[in-house]
Design a protein around this motif. Structure first.
Motif, PDB file in Angstrom:
ATOM      1  N   ASP A 194       0.806  -1.218   0.000  1.00  0.00           N
ATOM      2  CA  ASP A 194       0.000   0.000   0.000  1.00  0.00           C
ATOM      3  C   ASP A 194       0.845   1.277   0.000  1.00  0.00           C
ATOM      4  O   ASP A 194       0.313   2.380   0.065  1.00  0.00           O
ATOM      5  N   LEU A 195       2.153   1.133  -0.133  1.00  0.00           N
ATOM      6  CA  LEU A 195       3.036   2.297  -0.219  1.00  0.00           C
ATOM      7  C   LEU A 195       2.897   2.903  -1.616  1.00  0.00           C
ATOM      8  O   LEU A 195       3.186   2.255  -2.621  1.00  0.00           O
ATOM      9  N   VAL A 196       2.467   4.144  -1.673  1.00  0.00           N
ATOM     10  CA  VAL A 196       2.224   4.819  -2.945  1.00  0.00           C
ATOM     11  C   VAL A 196       3.334   5.833  -3.209  1.00  0.00           C
ATOM     12  O   VAL A 196       3.653   6.642  -2.339  1.00  0.00           O
ATOM     13  N   GLY A 197       3.923   5.765  -4.398  1.00  0.00           N
ATOM     14  CA  GLY A 197       4.851   6.792  -4.826  1.00  0.00           C
ATOM     15  C   GLY A 197       6.313   6.570  -4.515  1.00  0.00           C
ATOM     16  O   GLY A 197       7.144   7.435  -4.811  1.00  0.00           O
ATOM     17  N   PHE A 198       6.665   5.417  -3.947  1.00  0.00           N
ATOM     18  CA  PHE A 198       8.061   5.159  -3.589  1.00  0.00           C
ATOM     19  C   PHE A 198       8.967   5.257  -4.811  1.00  0.00           C
ATOM     20  O   PHE A 198       9.937   6.019  -4.835  1.00  0.00           O
ATOM     21  N   LEU A 199       8.662   4.479  -5.837  1.00  0.00           N
ATOM     22  CA  LEU A 199       9.500   4.494  -7.034  1.00  0.00           C
ATOM     23  C   LEU A 199       9.425   5.830  -7.758  1.00  0.00           C
ATOM     24  O   LEU A 199      10.396   6.254  -8.383  1.00  0.00           O
ATOM     25  N   SER A 200       8.303   6.494  -7.671  1.00  0.00           N
ATOM     26  CA  SER A 200       8.170   7.810  -8.281  1.00  0.00           C
ATOM     27  C   SER A 200       9.167   8.792  -7.678  1.00  0.00           C
ATOM     28  O   SER A 200       9.833   9.544  -8.401  1.00  0.00           O
ATOM     29  N   VAL A 201       9.290   8.785  -6.356  1.00  0.00           N
ATOM     30  CA  VAL A 201      10.235   9.677  -5.677  1.00  0.00           C
ATOM     31  C   VAL A 201      11.665   9.337  -6.083  1.00  0.00           C
ATOM     32  O   VAL A 201      12.463  10.212  -6.428  1.00  0.00           O
ATOM     33  N   VAL A 202      11.992   8.051  -6.060  1.00  0.00           N
ATOM     34  CA  VAL A 202      13.351   7.612  -6.404  1.00  0.00           C
ATOM     35  C   VAL A 202      13.663   7.923  -7.866  1.00  0.00           C
ATOM     36  O   VAL A 202      14.694   8.533  -8.179  1.00  0.00           O
ATOM     37  N   ALA A 203      12.766   7.525  -8.774  1.00  0.00           N
ATOM     38  CA  ALA A 203      13.012   7.730 -10.204  1.00  0.00           C
ATOM     39  C   ALA A 203      13.073   9.212 -10.554  1.00  0.00           C
ATOM     40  O   ALA A 203      13.898   9.623 -11.377  1.00  0.00           O
ATOM     41  N   SER A 204      12.227  10.019  -9.942  1.00  0.00           N
ATOM     42  CA  SER A 204      12.242  11.465 -10.217  1.00  0.00           C
ATOM     43  C   SER A 204      13.545  12.101  -9.756  1.00  0.00           C
ATOM     44  O   SER A 204      14.130  12.927 -10.467  1.00  0.00           O
ATOM     45  N   ALA A 205      14.000  11.729  -8.561  1.00  0.00           N
ATOM     46  CA  ALA A 205      15.262  12.280  -8.054  1.00  0.00           C
ATOM     47  C   ALA A 205      16.422  11.874  -8.953  1.00  0.00           C
ATOM     48  O   ALA A 205      17.301  12.695  -9.275  1.00  0.00           O
ATOM     49  N   LEU A 206      16.442  10.620  -9.377  1.00  0.00           N
ATOM     50  CA  LEU A 206      17.519  10.164 -10.260  1.00  0.00           C
ATOM     51  C   LEU A 206      17.411  10.820 -11.636  1.00  0.00           C
ATOM     52  O   LEU A 206      18.431  11.180 -12.231  1.00  0.00           O
ATOM     53  N   ALA A 207      16.199  11.012 -12.135  1.00  0.00           N
ATOM     54  CA  ALA A 207      16.021  11.705 -13.415  1.00  0.00           C
ATOM     55  C   ALA A 207      16.526  13.142 -13.318  1.00  0.00           C
ATOM     56  O   ALA A 207      17.185  13.642 -14.242  1.00  0.00           O
ATOM     57  N   ASP A 208      16.226  13.800 -12.201  1.00  0.00           N
ATOM     58  CA  ASP A 208      16.723  15.167 -12.001  1.00  0.00           C
ATOM     59  C   ASP A 208      18.250  15.220 -11.982  1.00  0.00           C
ATOM     60  O   ASP A 208      18.840  16.240 -12.342  1.00  0.00           O
ATOM     61  N   ALA A 209      18.876  14.108 -11.583  1.00  0.00           N
ATOM     62  CA  ALA A 209      20.345  14.007 -11.573  1.00  0.00           C
ATOM     63  C   ALA A 209      20.879  13.473 -12.904  1.00  0.00           C
ATOM     64  O   ALA A 209      22.062  13.181 -13.034  1.00  0.00           O
TER      65      ALA A 209
END
Length: 128
Positions: A74-89
């Motif tokens: 039920d954890l929502v957005g975990f990969l979104s946070v990780v992938a977005s941060a890595l995309a920003d880098a």
């Protein structure tokens, strides 16, 4: 649950090996991961695997980062946070999810930038 709660203090383990992502005609029983659907079979294997030479297509030079934390369904957005941060880098990712954990593969040339980004998210990064 907020993904930042899970990321803050989570351990990310950098695996020793260098991996290849391969499109193959057959699964490899020694693969780290196998994804098989109606149109193709993809395996993630150590670059030294014989499967690499036999593959239809190969993308080499991937390093595996494993989130050493149990992720609830039920954890929502975990990969979104990780992938977005890595995309920003400016780090490209190939993601493999298991039952309760996620693995993010990044190019070896991006490993330092990726681990620094994960540290900035609150993760502890360690080598296997």
């Amino acid at each position: 649950m907020d993904p930042s709660e899970v990321l803050d203090g989570a351990t990310v383990v950098v695996a020793d090996g260098v991996y290849a992502v391969c499109r193959t005609d057959d699964p490899d029983p020694d693969a780290f991961a196998t994804i098989q659907d109606d149109s193709e079979t993809t395996v993630v294997v150590d670059e030294a695997s014989p499967t690499v030479a036999e593959a239809v297509e190969v993308d080499r030079g991937w390093r595996r980062l494993t989130f050493d934390v149990t992720l609830p369904f039920d954890l929502v957005g975990f990969l979104s946070v990780v992938a977005s941060a890595l995309a920003d880098a400016d780090v490209s990712v190939f993601v493999v999810s298991a039952y309760s954990t996620d693995h993010v593969l990044v190019k070896a040339s991006d490993l330092d930038r990726a681990t620094q980004t994960l540290r900035e998210l609150g993760c502890t990064v360690r080598r296997k």
